[in-house]
Write a protein that holds these residues in place. Structure first.
Motif, PDB file in Angstrom:
ATOM      1  N   LEU A  93       0.821  -1.212   0.000  1.00 46.03           N
ATOM      2  CA  LEU A  93       0.000   0.000   0.000  1.00 46.03           C
ATOM      3  C   LEU A  93       0.857   1.265   0.000  1.00 46.03           C
ATOM      4  N   GLY A  94       2.123   1.123   0.332  1.00 49.96           N
ATOM      5  CA  GLY A  94       3.047   2.248   0.328  1.00 49.96           C
ATOM      6  C   GLY A  94       4.395   1.803   0.857  1.00 49.96           C
ATOM      7  N   ALA A  95       5.457   2.470   0.430  1.00 46.48           N
ATOM      8  CA  ALA A  95       6.802   2.146   0.900  1.00 46.48           C
ATOM      9  C   ALA A  95       7.699   3.352   0.725  1.00 46.48           C
ATOM     10  N   PHE A  96       8.631   3.515   1.653  1.00 46.80           N
ATOM     11  CA  PHE A  96       9.592   4.612   1.535  1.00 46.80           C
ATOM     12  C   PHE A  96      10.857   4.265   2.313  1.00 46.80           C
ATOM     13  N   VAL A  97      11.963   4.903   1.926  1.00 47.92           N
ATOM     14  CA  VAL A  97      13.221   4.735   2.645  1.00 47.92           C
ATOM     15  C   VAL A  97      13.130   5.539   3.937  1.00 47.92           C
ATOM     16  N   SER A  98      13.211   4.862   5.068  1.00 46.35           N
ATOM     17  CA  SER A  98      13.019   5.523   6.362  1.00 46.35           C
ATOM     18  C   SER A  98      14.321   5.710   7.125  1.00 46.35           C
ATOM     19  N   GLY A  99      15.438   5.235   6.550  1.00 45.31           N
ATOM     20  CA  GLY A  99      16.714   5.447   7.223  1.00 45.31           C
ATOM     21  C   GLY A  99      17.863   4.840   6.445  1.00 45.31           C
ATOM     22  N   THR A 100      19.034   5.458   6.545  1.00 50.74           N
ATOM     23  CA  THR A 100      20.267   4.912   5.967  1.00 50.74           C
ATOM     24  C   THR A 100      21.390   5.126   6.966  1.00 50.74           C
ATOM     25  N   GLU A 101      22.181   4.075   7.196  1.00 49.92           N
ATOM     26  CA  GLU A 101      23.293   4.165   8.127  1.00 49.92           C
ATOM     27  C   GLU A 101      24.261   3.025   7.862  1.00 49.92           C
ATOM     28  N   ASN A 102      25.553   3.373   7.788  1.00 50.54           N
ATOM     29  CA  ASN A 102      26.614   2.378   7.615  1.00 50.54           C
ATOM     30  C   ASN A 102      26.351   1.457   6.426  1.00 50.54           C
ATOM     31  N   ASP A 103      26.028   2.075   5.297  1.00 53.04           N
ATOM     32  CA  ASP A 103      25.792   1.331   4.051  1.00 53.04           C
ATOM     33  C   ASP A 103      24.600   0.379   4.141  1.00 53.04           C
ATOM     34  N   ARG A 104      23.705   0.623   5.089  1.00 48.65           N
ATOM     35  CA  ARG A 104      22.481  -0.170   5.216  1.00 48.65           C
ATOM     36  C   ARG A 104      21.291   0.773   5.047  1.00 48.65           C
ATOM     37  N   THR A 105      20.257   0.283   4.415  1.00 45.77           N
ATOM     38  CA  THR A 105      19.051   1.076   4.179  1.00 45.77           C
ATOM     39  C   THR A 105      17.855   0.404   4.823  1.00 45.77           C
ATOM     40  N   GLN A 106      17.055   1.188   5.534  1.00 45.97           N
ATOM     41  CA  GLN A 106      15.800   0.691   6.100  1.00 45.97           C
ATOM     42  C   GLN A 106      14.642   1.157   5.235  1.00 45.97           C
ATOM     43  N   ILE A 107      13.748   0.247   4.942  1.00 47.47           N
ATOM     44  CA  ILE A 107      12.557   0.547   4.151  1.00 47.47           C
ATOM     45  C   ILE A 107      11.327   0.229   4.994  1.00 47.47           C
ATOM     46  N   THR A 108      10.443   1.214   5.130  1.00 44.85           N
ATOM     47  CA  THR A 108       9.176   1.017   5.822  1.00 44.85           C
ATOM     48  C   THR A 108       8.089   0.815   4.776  1.00 44.85           C
ATOM     49  N   LEU A 109       7.318  -0.246   4.928  1.00 47.79           N
ATOM     50  CA  LEU A 109       6.259  -0.514   3.973  1.00 47.79           C
ATOM     51  C   LEU A 109       4.977  -0.914   4.696  1.00 47.79           C
ATOM     52  N   LYS A 110       3.877  -0.700   4.009  1.00 45.83           N
ATOM     53  CA  LYS A 110       2.582  -1.128   4.529  1.00 45.83           C
ATOM     54  C   LYS A 110       1.985  -2.123   3.560  1.00 45.83           C
ATOM     55  N   THR A 111       1.545  -3.236   4.112  1.00 48.66           N
ATOM     56  CA  THR A 111       0.944  -4.288   3.302  1.00 48.66           C
ATOM     57  C   THR A 111      -0.524  -4.443   3.659  1.00 48.66           C
ATOM     58  N   GLY A 112      -1.232  -5.185   2.841  1.00 47.32           N
ATOM     59  CA  GLY A 112      -2.600  -5.542   3.174  1.00 47.32           C
ATOM     60  C   GLY A 112      -2.644  -6.450   4.384  1.00 47.32           C
TER      61      GLY A 112
END
Length: 218
Positions: free
Chosen positions: A155-174
């Motif tokens: 239903l939506g997703a975005f990059v919510s953080g980056t640190e030490n060459d790692r990326t966090q993605i927050t997403l919403k599913t059904g």
């Protein structure tokens, strides 16, 4: 979403010749962070309330044009870009120009925030998941494929953080059982950051940790 229905023209926009005390009257009744300033029909920038309060009240805005901030959005911009501009400029009023740089009016931050809260990402039922992977390794198309292969949609997703060459993605599913989604993410090298009671992998780790603590304390 189209931002044009949210463009306002409810206040008298200061001109270059407008004295500061007239500008302050508008600030006093509106609680805006900035006000657009025009010279005729040309947008010259926005005057911040903090600066206006220390200027000589009888002087025209033109005397303080060095303090004007030149941010604006286009009437064709999407609401995500508009929200970014609000944040970047620490403003709660945003001037809107057309493709010919004609001043059309302004947007209020609260109206754009309401668009966000009414979006499916927040308004529809579902589950929020936060995953993490290497900054060069994650893929939104892969994330969508993982979710959809388990019988639901993103239903939506975005990059919510980056640190030490790692990326966090927050997403919403059904709304579906999530354990299979978690396991699929892990098979594709993603770490599930968010905590979920139905995550059997996390539960197993907790059980093993409790068992180890008990063994070490014997």
């Amino acid at each position: 979403m189209n931002i044009q229905p949210y463009i306002l023209n409810e206040i008298k926009i200061p001109q270059f010749h407008t004295p500061i005390f007239e500008v302050l009257k508008i600030f006093d009744v509106s609680a805006y962070s900035h006000l657009p300033v025009l010279q005729g029909d040309i947008y010259m920038g926005s005057i911040p309330v903090a600066d206006a309060r220390i200027f000589e009240p009888q002087q025209p805005v033109e005397e303080f044009q060095y303090a004007l901030e030149g941010f604006f959005v286009r009437d064709t911009d999407n609401w995500i870009d508009v929200l970014h501009n609000f944040s970047k400029n620490d403003a709660n009023l945003m001037p809107v120009l057309d493709e010919n740089n004609q001043f059309l009016g302004y947007l209020e931050l609260q109206d754009i925030m309401n668009l966000f809260t009414e979006s499916p990402f927040l308004n529809n039922p579902g589950s929020i998941i936060v995953v993490e992977k290497g900054i060069k390794d994650y893929s939104f198309s892969e994330i969508c494929q993982i979710v959809e292969s388990n019988g639901t949609h993103v239903l939506g997703a975005f990059v919510s953080g980056t640190e030490n060459d790692r990326t966090q993605i927050t997403l919403k599913t059904g709304s579906v059982p999530l354990n299979a989604i978690f396991q699929t993410f892990r098979r594709y090298g993603y770490e599930v950051i968010s905590q979920h009671p139905e995550d059997s992998f996390s539960s197993n780790l907790q059980d093993r940790s409790r068992y180890l603590d008990k063994y070490l304390n014997i």
